[in-house]
Write an enzyme that holds these catalytic residues in place. Structure first.
Site, PDB file in Angstrom:
ATOM      1  N   GLY A 101       3.588  -0.641   0.381  1.00  0.00           N
ATOM      2  CA  GLY A 101       2.345  -0.323   1.251  1.00  0.00           C
ATOM      3  C   GLY A 101       1.208  -1.160   0.663  1.00  0.00           C
ATOM      4  O   GLY A 101       1.604  -2.637   0.601  1.00  0.00           O
ATOM      5  N   SER A 102       0.014  -0.944   0.666  1.00  0.00           N
ATOM      6  CA  SER A 102      -1.189  -1.694   0.689  1.00  0.00           C
ATOM      7  C   SER A 102      -1.342  -2.319  -0.779  1.00  0.00           C
ATOM      8  O   SER A 102      -2.076  -3.205  -0.945  1.00  0.00           O
ATOM      9  CB  SER A 102      -2.384  -0.832   0.936  1.00  0.00           C
TER      10      SER A 102
END
Length: 507
Positions: free
Chosen positions: A223-224
């Site tokens: 993810g981020s």
């Protein structure tokens, strides 16, 4: 002699020659291998004639010990802290099962037959003492490991699976390594081989997969948290780009080359049309980083920066370079192409730039990314064995820290620190749950999709500095934690880093 008899004679002579060669091969070439094979019952009995050396943490707490039995196998391998250290240590079973992890890696030293103990054995010839196993002393911090194990196991979202890795950014020493669910290695070290095999089968067939070390041996979409890599690639490619540079944001991003694909932010209203790079990381603006990946960086430079940080390579421990008994796996970026001609695919680049698509990362790699930023751009090779100690407590070997690579300049590292500080210190920062009074804490949260029918993963990777000097880095992974997973991972990270700082008296 007629021809058929001659042919039979030649065949018999050839067979005898082959038999002779095979006997010599087994008795001379393979003799040592057979003698030391763990499946050799004589070797096993000899190993259990004397107590196996201890494995202890950095404070001297015994994690693996030997208990007298009074049976033909005189000593039983025991694990006093059971599940908490199972994935750090591995286990030592009785034949026919095979030892794993550090127990396997350090087997010769633990039983006293290592080349590093030659002087110790020679000295015992003069003293008349029995040979003895050596001890393995780890880098693991008890306070950090305890906190990581307890906080992960009691996470507020009741996620059943996850991992924590903490390390010293300046040396690469592993301070905590936790994977859940875990198992009790005593179930596998029992001398009742039937029970041990049954226990192994039960654990191996458990759908929760407790034998898997999620900390170092599994990879997941980051993810981020991958936006740190994307930021590093962008600032390395364009030296004029700084944390205060204004970049285009917006609610949606559609690559100019396509018409039926767009990326949106996780939350509406957080990413205006114009935003600074630092603020984009602070609020985790997907559209900024997807656009940068496609329009500023490109697939090749994005993959190259990920590889510079260690993707596509196994970050094996210093002491385990040759055989990787600890099972460390490589993180991957995956392809960013489409079609039979493998042309660059803008949607794939956009998704990869925010840590989705086919990007996969281990928690160990996440901790190493944070450590690299904290350590001024220098990445240290991880290690978990600090010292090998002879039975007389003298030191037989000591692990020296080694620089693995330098993926970014000191200037880029400082800029990334500034951006990651904001993620934790800003009121709208996604990682504010990781704050620690008295320390400079930076990090990055990550929420990663895991298919349509599964809850999202929660991530946090970060570090703590004191007066600008790196103290500890951490990665916390909550598997399928769902909504709020990244915030909970950040909270756990703060607890873990504070535990280490407190143990060291750093406030």
């Amino acid at each position: 002699m007629n021809a058929p008899l001659r042919r039979v004679g030649v065949v018999v002579m050839v067979l005898f020659a082959l038999l002779f060669l095979n006997l010599n091969y087994r008795q001379v070439v393979k003799a040592d291998a057979y003698r030391t094979d763990s499946h050799n019952r004589r070797v096993q009995t000899a190993e259990y004639e004397r107590p196996r050396g201890k494995i202890a943490d950095a404070k001297g707490t015994v994690l693996a010990d030997a208990q007298s039995t009074g049976n033909s196998l005189k000593y039983l391998r025991t694990y006093p802290l059971k599940e908490e250290y199972a994935h750090v240590l591995g286990y030592k079973p009785v034949t026919p099962m095979v030892a794993t992890g550090l127990e396997r890696l350090n087997n010769d030293f633990l039983v006293g037959t290592s080349d590093k103990q030659a002087a110790d054995r020679i000295a015992r010839l003069f003293t008349g003492k029995e040979p003895a196993g050596g001890n393995v002393l780890l880098t693991i911090s008890k306070a950090t490991q305890d906190t990581a194990y307890q906080a992960l196991g009691n996470n507020r979202l009741k996620a059943k699976s996850g991992a924590v890795v903490a390390m010293d950014p300046s040396t690469g020493a592993i301070l905590a390594e936790v994977s859940l669910p875990s198992y009790d290695p005593n179930l596998l070290s029992t001398h009742d081989t039937s029970a041990a095999r049954a226990n192994y089968n039960t654990l191996n067939n458990d759908p929760a997969k407790p034998l898997l070390n999620r900390a170092v041996s599994e990879v997941f979409p980051p993810g981020s948290t991958f936006k740190i890599i994307t930021s590093a690639a962008a600032m390395t490619a364009d030296s004029s780009l700084t944390p205060d540079s204004v970049v285009p944001g917006g609610e949606f991003y559609k690559p100019p080359q396509v018409s039926d694909f767009q990326i949106k932010n996780a939350h509406t209203g957080v990413c205006p049309d114009q935003i600074t790079l630092k603020q984009a990381l602070t609020v985790s603006c997907n559209t900024v980083f997807a656009r940068m990946g496609v329009e500023r960086i490109g697939a090749d430079k994005l993959k190259s920066m990920a590889q510079a940080f260690g993707f596509e390579q196994e970050p094996r421990f210093i002491e385990d370079q040759d055989r990787n008994y600890c099972g460390v796996v490589a993180s991957r970026t995956g392809p960013m192409t489409a079609g039979s001609d493998n042309r660059v695919d803008p949607p794939a680049v956009a998704q990869s730039s925010i840590g989705q698509r086919e990007v996969k990362m281990s928690p160990l790699q996440g901790a190493m990314i944070a450590a690299t930023v904290a350590n001024g751009g220098k990445q240290m090779r991880p290690y978990v064995v600090d010292r090998l100690q002879n039975s007389d407590l003298s030191i037989a070997d000591h692990t020296e820290p080694k620089t693995l690579r330098t993926p970014i300049s000191a200037d880029v590292a400082r800029e990334l620190q500034d951006m990651m500080f904001s993620v934790v210190t800003a009121d709208d920062g996604t990682g504010k749950s990781a704050r620690i009074p008295g320390l400079q804490v930076g990090g990055k949260t990550g929420t990663a999709q895991d298919g349509e029918d599964a809850e999202d993963h929660g991530w946090f990777i970060g570090f703590a500095l004191k007066d600008g000097k790196p103290i500890v880095s951490v990665a916390v992974f909550l598997q399928n934690a769902g909504k709020g997973g990244s915030a909970e991972a950040a909270r756990i990270s703060g607890l873990v880093m504070k535990a280490y700082a407190d143990e060291k008296g750093i406030r």
